[in-house]
Every structure is written in structure tokens, then in C-alpha cells.
Design an enzyme around this catalytic site. Structure first.
Site, PDB file in Angstrom:
ATOM      1  N   GLU A   1       1.422  64.147  35.840  1.00 50.37           N
ATOM      2  CA  GLU A   1       1.187  63.145  36.890  1.00 50.37           C
ATOM      3  C   GLU A   1       2.176  63.294  38.037  1.00 50.37           C
ATOM      4  OE1 GLU A   1       1.502  59.009  35.705  1.00 50.37           O
ATOM      5  OE2 GLU A   1       0.861  58.308  37.667  1.00 50.37           O
TER       6      GLU A   1
ATOM      7  N   LYS B   1      -3.186  64.093  36.578  1.00 50.67           N
ATOM      8  CA  LYS B   1      -3.325  62.703  37.038  1.00 50.67           C
ATOM      9  C   LYS B   1      -2.724  62.583  38.429  1.00 50.67           C
ATOM     10  CE  LYS B   1      -2.116  57.926  35.802  1.00 50.67           C
ATOM     11  NZ  LYS B   1      -2.112  56.945  34.725  1.00 50.67           N
TER      12      LYS B   1
HETATM   13  P1  13P Z   1      -1.747  52.496  38.528  1.00 50.10           P
HETATM   14  O1  13P Z   1      -3.200  52.810  38.269  1.00 50.10           O
HETATM   15  O2  13P Z   1      -1.445  51.022  38.522  1.00 50.10           O
HETATM   16  O3  13P Z   1      -1.200  53.231  39.708  1.00 50.10           O
HETATM   17  O4  13P Z   1      -0.949  53.043  37.262  1.00 50.10           O
HETATM   18  C1  13P Z   1      -1.259  54.272  36.762  1.00 50.10           C
HETATM   19  C2  13P Z   1      -0.056  54.891  36.199  1.00 50.10           C
HETATM   20  O5  13P Z   1      -0.037  55.243  35.046  1.00 50.10           O
HETATM   21  C3  13P Z   1       1.101  55.119  37.072  1.00 50.10           C
HETATM   22  O6  13P Z   1       2.030  55.935  36.433  1.00 50.10           O
END
Ligand code: 13P
Length: 336
Positions: A175, A217
Site C-alpha cells: 500500500e 492497494k
Molecule cells: P481508508 O479507506 O479509510 O483510506 O482506509 C484504508 C486503509 O487501510 C488505509 O491504510
């Protein structure tokens, strides 16, 4: 097909998405404070297990990301939390980074920590039932940022994390989140996000990661939250697809977006267009925290004994997101 690829596909197939319920205690306290609920381990569990035992878990949620506290809690329904999740056919995941700290020599930027002792922690999470993990690198856009240093060092950490996770036979969610805070344009977001993602894959490849056994992600391509030049949902979809087509190797099975501060409807509508216009082989779906939980949390906070009604609110949101992941969402369905 590798075992890791099978896990990734189990999480992402058929319009299923990921429930990101891995807010750290600090973040969860902020969310609970905002709705006037005391942030205790008991209350955090009560809200989360309300979601995990909802009807829509079976059809919509392929994976749940937990925070360390939750994976060790025993549900009031008599099962461990991973058991509760797998009883719905979903896969248990766990956030394994220990948070973003100031980056030395660029203190306005962040570097995500958590590599020390990670191999041992991963073994423990595997034994507790986890089969996928998450690590978030975070980048902001402003005049000189993100710097090459932040882009390089976060990509390196993400790759070292991913290698350890695959060694332990779990699927790493990679991510890299380029924040929407600021007044930058969507084109700046496109340029910076592309650079960040390309660097991540350069490092992942150098660390010999099996790309068929990861989930990316990313953020969607948006204008900054303070920008005067917002773009249409169609443009968000076009720019996001352009970014991913040009930056992500084709072996990656799927992309699960974060919501990043978009409203529930915005995050649903943008995902719907991305899925509808998707000409790549990547599965496109959601890994939302706020955009799945916000309304349910608000509703629950008013009367925490209203479990079924809170679940109805969550079910609706999860179903809308799952339709969006298949490009089948329409606005009129929101009011049915
Ligand atoms: P949000 O969808 O609230 O941005 O959170 C996703 C997430 O895992 C952020 O690390």
C-alpha cells in the site's frame, strides 16, 4: 497457479473486496471520539464484531484486515476473531507495520517502520489464522514532495516487508498511499503516484517478489482536497486507469483501492467507473476503511445495542461497493 495467487484471488474475486478494520488504537480513538463513544478494548471489539458477523460478509467481503489488538481478542460470540471471519468464507489479514515516523533528513516526510522482528511476528500471525498482511507507505504532495528519498526508502521497506511475508506463505498487500491532502492538481497526483508505484515495483522485483501473490492497494487519482480544480468522476477513472496501466506489471492479480478520505458515495461511484472502464487484466476492487464503516459507526454510536440495525447499514454499504467493483452500481440503488 501458486498458493499465494490462490489466496489473492479468493480475496478479490466475484466483486468481493476487503474490509480495512485495522485502524491502530490511536486512529480508532479518533474515530470513536468523533461519535462520542469511549475508546476501550471492549467498545472497539463490540463495533468490529458487529461488522464481522453481518450478513453481507459472505457475499461481499473476501478479506478483513485486523489490527494486532483485534486478532488477539475473543469474540463475544464465542469464537476467535479469525474463526468468525473464516466462518463467512473470508480471509483474515493483519496490519504488520508499526506506523509512519519522521524520515531522517526530510522530517516533513514519513517512513514506515516495523521491519525489526517482523519474521518472528509473522509466524505468530500465521498461527493465529492470518493469510494476508498489510503495510502502508505514506507520501504527501507539496512543492518539493514527495522527495526521491521518501519514494526510494518507502519502496525499499515495502519490498523487504513483502519478501518476509511471502517467505511466511502469506499474501502481502503493498500500500503506497499518496495522500489527497493539499491543493495539488489531479495531474500532479497522477505524476507523483505513477512515480511512487513504479519505484515500488522496481524494488519488489529486485527483492524477487512473486508478483502473482501480492495485492496492490493504491490511492485513486484525485485533485487535492483543497484544490479549486476538482475533476469529474469519469476523469478520476480515466487517470487512475492510465496510471495503473503504465506502472503495474501485468502479473499482479488485483488492485484494491483505499478510500483515502473520499465520501462513501464518491468512493463507490469512482470504483464503479474504474471497473466499468477497466480494459486491463487486473481485478479492480475496494479495500476501504472509512468508506465502508463511516455510516455504520455513526448509526451504532447513537445506540450500541442496535446490532441488527447497524449491520443493515453496513450491509447496504458493502453491497454497493461490491456492485461497484463489478461496474454494476447506479446511484438510484442507494435509496432502495
Ligand atoms: P481508508 O479507506 O479509510 O483510506 O482506509 C484504508 C486503509 O487501510 C488505509 O491504510
Amino acid at each position: 497457479m501458486s498458493e499465494l495467487n490462490k489466496i489473492a484471488l479468493k480475496i478479490l474475486s466475484n466483486g468481493k473486496g476487503i474490509l480495512a478494520a485495522d485502524e491502530s488504537n490511536g486512529t480508532m480513538t479518533k474515530r470513536l471520539d468523533a461519535v462520542n463513544v469511549e475508546s476501550t478494548p471492549k467498545n472497539r471489539l463490540a463495533f468490529r464484531e458487529t461488522l464481522f458477523s453481518s450478513e453481507s460478509m459472505k457475499d461481499c467481503i473476501g478479506g478483513v484486515i485486523l489490527y494486532e489488538e483485534t486478532i488477539n481478542q475473543i469474540s463475544n460470540l464465542g469464537k476467535s476473531i479469525p474463526e468468525l471471519i473464516s466462518a463467512c468464507g473470508a480471509v483474515t489479514g493483519i496490519k504488520v507495520d508499526t506506523g509512519a515516523k519522521n524520515l531522517a533528513n526530510s522530517p516533513e516526510e514519513k517512513i514506515t517502520e516495523g521491519l525489526d522482528g517482523l519474521r518472528e511476528r509473522l509466524k505468530k500471525y500465521y498461527e493465529l489464522g492470518a493469510r494476508f498482511t498489510k503495510w502502508r507507505g505514506v507520501y504527501s504532495i507539496s512543492n518539493n514532495y514527495p522527495s526521491k528519498l521518501a519514494i526510494h526508502s518507502n519502496a525499499h521497506a515495502l519490498a523487504r516487508y513483502a519478501a518476509l511475508v511471502q517467505e511466511c506463505e502469506m499474501v502481502p498487500i503493498v500500500e503506497p498511499e499518496v495522500l489527497m491532502d493539499g491543493d495539488h492538481s489531479a495531474d500532479e497526483c497522477l505524476e507523483k503516484t505513477s512515480e511512487v508505484i513504479k519505484k515500488c515495483f522496481e524494488e519488489l522485483i529486485m527483492h524477487k517478489i512473486d508478483l502473482s501473490g501480492i495485492i496492490l492497494k493504491p490511492n485513486m487519482i484525485l485533485a487535492g482536497s483543497n484544490s479549486k480544480n476538482k475533476i469529474s468522476n469519469e476523469e478520476v477513472s480515466d487517470k487512475t486507469l492510465e496510471c495503473l496501466k503504465n506502472s503495474v506489471p501485468t502479473e499482479v492479480p488485483g488492485i484494491a483501492f483505499l478510500s483515502g478520505g473520499q465520501s462513501e458515495i464518491e468512493a463507490t461511484e469512482n470504483l464503479n467507473l474504474i471497473s466499468k472502464n477497466n480494459s486491463t487484466n487486473f481485478i479492480m476492487t475496494y479495500s476501504y476503511g472509512r468508506a465502508l464503516q463511516q455510516s455504520a459507526l455513526k448509526f451504532w454510536s447513537k445506540d450500541t445495542t442496535k446490532i441488527t440495525e447497524t449491520q443493515d447499514v453496513f450491509n447496504h454499504r458493502a453491497r454497493m461497493c461490491t456492485l461497484a467493483a463489478q461496474g454494476k452500481w447506479t446511484r438510484d440503488l442507494e435509496n432502495k
